[in-house]
Design a protein around this motif. Structure first.
Motif, PDB file in Angstrom:
ATOM      1  N   CYS A  60      65.420  55.485  49.058  1.00 58.02           N
ATOM      2  CA  CYS A  60      66.656  54.845  49.521  1.00 58.02           C
ATOM      3  C   CYS A  60      67.866  55.558  49.001  1.00 58.02           C
ATOM      4  CB  CYS A  60      66.415  53.282  49.090  1.00 58.02           C
ATOM      5  SG  CYS A  60      67.872  52.175  49.324  1.00 58.02           S
ATOM      6  N   TRP A  61      68.760  55.562  49.832  1.00 59.44           N
ATOM      7  CA  TRP A  61      70.028  56.374  49.521  1.00 59.44           C
ATOM      8  C   TRP A  61      70.825  55.465  48.218  1.00 59.44           C
ATOM      9  CZ3 TRP A  61      72.598  59.146  54.231  1.00 59.44           C
ATOM     10  CH2 TRP A  61      71.409  60.062  54.836  1.00 59.44           C
ATOM     11  N   TYR A  62      70.595  54.101  48.526  1.00 59.94           N
ATOM     12  CA  TYR A  62      71.432  53.206  47.672  1.00 59.94           C
ATOM     13  C   TYR A  62      71.087  52.855  46.138  1.00 59.94           C
ATOM     14  CZ  TYR A  62      74.243  52.135  51.743  1.00 59.94           C
ATOM     15  OH  TYR A  62      75.042  52.289  53.033  1.00 59.94           O
ATOM     16  N   THR A  63      69.295  52.880  46.289  1.00 62.97           N
ATOM     17  CA  THR A  63      68.751  52.350  45.125  1.00 62.97           C
ATOM     18  C   THR A  63      67.994  53.536  44.438  1.00 62.97           C
ATOM     19  OG1 THR A  63      66.618  51.499  46.130  1.00 62.97           O
ATOM     20  CG2 THR A  63      68.637  50.216  45.949  1.00 62.97           C
ATOM     21  N   GLU A  64      67.611  54.605  45.253  1.00 63.70           N
ATOM     22  CA  GLU A  64      66.797  55.746  44.970  1.00 63.70           C
ATOM     23  C   GLU A  64      65.389  55.252  44.515  1.00 63.70           C
ATOM     24  OE1 GLU A  64      66.923  59.765  42.172  1.00 63.70           O
ATOM     25  OE2 GLU A  64      68.188  58.169  41.512  1.00 63.70           O
ATOM     26  N   ALA A  65      64.993  54.109  45.119  1.00 66.32           N
ATOM     27  CA  ALA A  65      63.553  53.633  45.000  1.00 66.32           C
ATOM     28  C   ALA A  65      62.856  53.955  46.240  1.00 66.32           C
ATOM     29  CB  ALA A  65      63.510  52.019  44.652  1.00 66.32           C
ATOM     30  N   LYS A  66      61.594  53.929  46.116  1.00 67.14           N
ATOM     31  CA  LYS A  66      60.854  54.234  47.446  1.00 67.14           C
ATOM     32  C   LYS A  66      60.209  52.971  47.796  1.00 67.14           C
ATOM     33  CE  LYS A  66      59.611  58.988  46.120  1.00 67.14           C
ATOM     34  NZ  LYS A  66      58.320  59.908  45.741  1.00 67.14           N
ATOM     35  N   GLU A  67      60.180  52.839  49.138  1.00 66.99           N
ATOM     36  CA  GLU A  67      59.612  51.601  49.665  1.00 66.99           C
ATOM     37  C   GLU A  67      58.100  51.916  49.904  1.00 66.99           C
ATOM     38  OE1 GLU A  67      61.926  48.604  51.532  1.00 66.99           O
ATOM     39  OE2 GLU A  67      61.236  48.988  49.755  1.00 66.99           O
ATOM     40  N   LYS A  68      57.274  50.979  49.405  1.00 63.63           N
ATOM     41  CA  LYS A  68      55.715  51.152  49.291  1.00 63.63           C
ATOM     42  C   LYS A  68      55.196  50.127  50.271  1.00 63.63           C
ATOM     43  CE  LYS A  68      55.839  53.165  44.731  1.00 63.63           C
ATOM     44  NZ  LYS A  68      57.239  53.089  44.427  1.00 63.63           N
ATOM     45  N   ALA A  69      55.726  48.710  50.317  1.00 65.17           N
ATOM     46  CA  ALA A  69      55.008  47.731  51.095  1.00 65.17           C
ATOM     47  C   ALA A  69      56.193  47.148  51.968  1.00 65.17           C
ATOM     48  CB  ALA A  69      54.734  46.517  50.219  1.00 65.17           C
ATOM     49  N   TYR A 194      69.056  43.828  41.511  1.00 64.53           N
ATOM     50  CA  TYR A 194      68.283  43.126  41.754  1.00 64.53           C
ATOM     51  C   TYR A 194      67.144  43.247  40.743  1.00 64.53           C
ATOM     52  CZ  TYR A 194      64.093  41.460  44.875  1.00 64.53           C
ATOM     53  OH  TYR A 194      63.050  40.743  45.342  1.00 64.53           O
ATOM     54  N   GLU A 195      66.310  42.000  40.200  1.00 61.43           N
ATOM     55  CA  GLU A 195      65.320  42.047  39.133  1.00 61.43           C
ATOM     56  C   GLU A 195      64.344  43.207  39.132  1.00 61.43           C
ATOM     57  OE1 GLU A 195      62.531  39.037  36.710  1.00 61.43           O
ATOM     58  OE2 GLU A 195      63.543  38.398  38.652  1.00 61.43           O
ATOM     59  N   ALA A 196      63.632  43.478  40.433  1.00 65.48           N
ATOM     60  CA  ALA A 196      62.629  44.430  40.380  1.00 65.48           C
ATOM     61  C   ALA A 196      63.208  45.783  40.244  1.00 65.48           C
ATOM     62  CB  ALA A 196      61.980  44.387  41.767  1.00 65.48           C
ATOM     63  N   LEU A 197      64.443  46.037  40.751  1.00 66.04           N
ATOM     64  CA  LEU A 197      65.222  47.167  40.612  1.00 66.04           C
ATOM     65  C   LEU A 197      65.438  47.599  39.035  1.00 66.04           C
ATOM     66  CD1 LEU A 197      67.612  47.521  43.453  1.00 66.04           C
ATOM     67  CD2 LEU A 197      65.619  48.800  42.901  1.00 66.04           C
ATOM     68  N   VAL A 198      65.938  46.683  38.314  1.00 71.30           N
ATOM     69  CA  VAL A 198      66.455  46.385  36.960  1.00 71.30           C
ATOM     70  C   VAL A 198      65.048  46.777  36.157  1.00 71.30           C
ATOM     71  CG1 VAL A 198      66.965  45.119  34.945  1.00 71.30           C
ATOM     72  CG2 VAL A 198      68.500  44.955  37.151  1.00 71.30           C
ATOM     73  N   ASP A 199      63.996  46.243  36.403  1.00 69.22           N
ATOM     74  CA  ASP A 199      62.617  46.666  35.878  1.00 69.22           C
ATOM     75  C   ASP A 199      62.363  47.670  35.958  1.00 69.22           C
ATOM     76  OD1 ASP A 199      62.792  43.755  34.774  1.00 69.22           O
ATOM     77  OD2 ASP A 199      61.190  42.994  36.339  1.00 69.22           O
ATOM     78  N   ALA A 200      62.130  48.278  37.147  1.00 72.70           N
ATOM     79  CA  ALA A 200      61.967  49.755  37.245  1.00 72.70           C
ATOM     80  C   ALA A 200      62.598  50.924  36.427  1.00 72.70           C
ATOM     81  CB  ALA A 200      61.894  50.092  38.833  1.00 72.70           C
ATOM     82  N   GLN A 205      63.493  54.430  31.649  1.00 75.79           N
ATOM     83  CA  GLN A 205      63.939  54.975  30.580  1.00 75.79           C
ATOM     84  C   GLN A 205      63.069  54.659  29.361  1.00 75.79           C
ATOM     85  OE1 GLN A 205      66.909  51.454  30.567  1.00 75.79           O
ATOM     86  NE2 GLN A 205      68.470  52.896  31.352  1.00 75.79           N
ATOM     87  N   GLN A 206      62.047  53.675  29.300  1.00 71.34           N
ATOM     88  CA  GLN A 206      61.272  53.879  28.451  1.00 71.34           C
ATOM     89  C   GLN A 206      60.205  55.050  28.375  1.00 71.34           C
ATOM     90  OE1 GLN A 206      60.698  51.643  25.846  1.00 71.34           O
ATOM     91  NE2 GLN A 206      59.207  53.002  25.200  1.00 71.34           N
ATOM     92  N   ILE A 207      59.831  55.558  29.752  1.00 69.09           N
ATOM     93  CA  ILE A 207      59.089  56.759  29.568  1.00 69.09           C
ATOM     94  C   ILE A 207      59.710  57.747  29.161  1.00 69.09           C
ATOM     95  CG2 ILE A 207      57.983  58.336  31.389  1.00 69.09           C
ATOM     96  CD1 ILE A 207      57.621  55.851  33.220  1.00 69.09           C
TER      97      ILE A 207
END
Length: 272
Positions: A60-69, A194-200, A205-207
């Motif tokens: 996603c261009w806005y979140t840099e997350a990948k849509e999986k579902a 959004y909570e799921a984005l924050v957790d991701a 960061q932990q990795i």
């Protein structure tokens, strides 16, 4: 948010020409005919989607997350239908165009690839700086005081920072400047916290933290022993960390931001 060099990597000439022809037909229609025409030719931006997915390596261009579902949407950055005034859950006063950016409905430069969360949250919001006006047909989009960060603008992308809490913050120190407000507006409109984005982000960061600790410990062992074994391990750890910053990696901007804040320069250099 990830920078996408869309204008330097346009879609095929055939698809651009198709959009230009649809725009020519749209321009001669009366206002009461435009929305129906746009809806009837919605398949046009669907034809562009696969190419836009490739440009961001499936992110996603806005979140840099990948849509999986879910599936990606083609967001009209400037709304093709009447923009909504941004008031709810927003302390920043803005202006809103009284008219849709209908003439950009088939303009390939006005599309952004969006995951479900930012696209649903954005809807037809398009805030402008308070006291300014929207552009009209034929005017340059750069003449507008756009309130949202644009992933196709490298400067805009540089305005974002990530806290250790996983949330998005302005990278500028003056939190009362217009660019800081734009970050706040983008967080609100795209639902970037959004909570799921924050957790991701916190997971990324932990990795990074774990890999940096491994690099530093291995570096100390190598410095004391000059062992080729430790050097080989060290190079592997560095490669693994650097891979997290590549454009193909999910949330690579979060990894780069974390690495660049390390006190050790040789660690910061990994993200360069």
């Amino acid at each position: 948010m990830i920078f996408i060099d869309l204008f330097g990597n346009p879609p095929s000439k055939e698809l651009i020409a198709e959009g230009e022809e649809l725009t020519r037909q749209l321009m001669v229609l009366s206002p009461d005919q435009r929305n129906d025409f746009i809806d009837q030719h919605a398949e046009y931006w669907g034809k562009l989607k696969e190419y836009y997915v490739e440009l961001s390596h499936g992110k996603c261009w806005y979140t840099e997350a990948k849509e999986k579902a879910s599936y990606y949407h083609m967001d009209h950055f400037r709304p093709k239908k009447c923009p909504k005034k941004l008031e709810k859950d927003c302390e920043i006063e803005t202006a809103t165009s009284a008219e849709a950016y209908w003439w950009l409905a088939f303009d390939w430069k006005n599309y952004r690839l969006a995951a479900a969360i930012p696209n649903t949250s954005k809807g037809s919001y398009f805030p402008l700086k308070k006291g300014t006006h929207a552009i009209r047909p034929g005017q340059d989009v750069n003449d507008e005081w756009c309130g949202l960060l644009d992933p196709t603008d490298e400067y805009d992308v540089s305005l974002i920072a990530f806290g250790l809490d996983g949330k998005v913050y302005p990278a500028c120190t003056d939190n009362k400047c217009w660019d800081a407000f734009r970050v706040g507006l983008s967080v609100r409109v795209f639902n970037l916290n959004y909570e799921a984005l924050v957790d991701a982000r916190k997971e990324i960061q932990q990795i990074c933290k774990t890999k940096i600790e491994l690099i530093k410990n291995t570096y100390n062992e190598y410095a004391q022993t000059n062992s080729l074994g430790y050097k080989k391990i060290l190079k592997r750890y560095v490669t693994e960390l650097r891979n997290m910053t590549k454009p193909t990696a999910e949330m690579s901007a979060v990894a780069r931001n974390y690495i660049r804040n390390d006190p050790e320069e040789f660690i910061r250099n990994i993200a360069s």
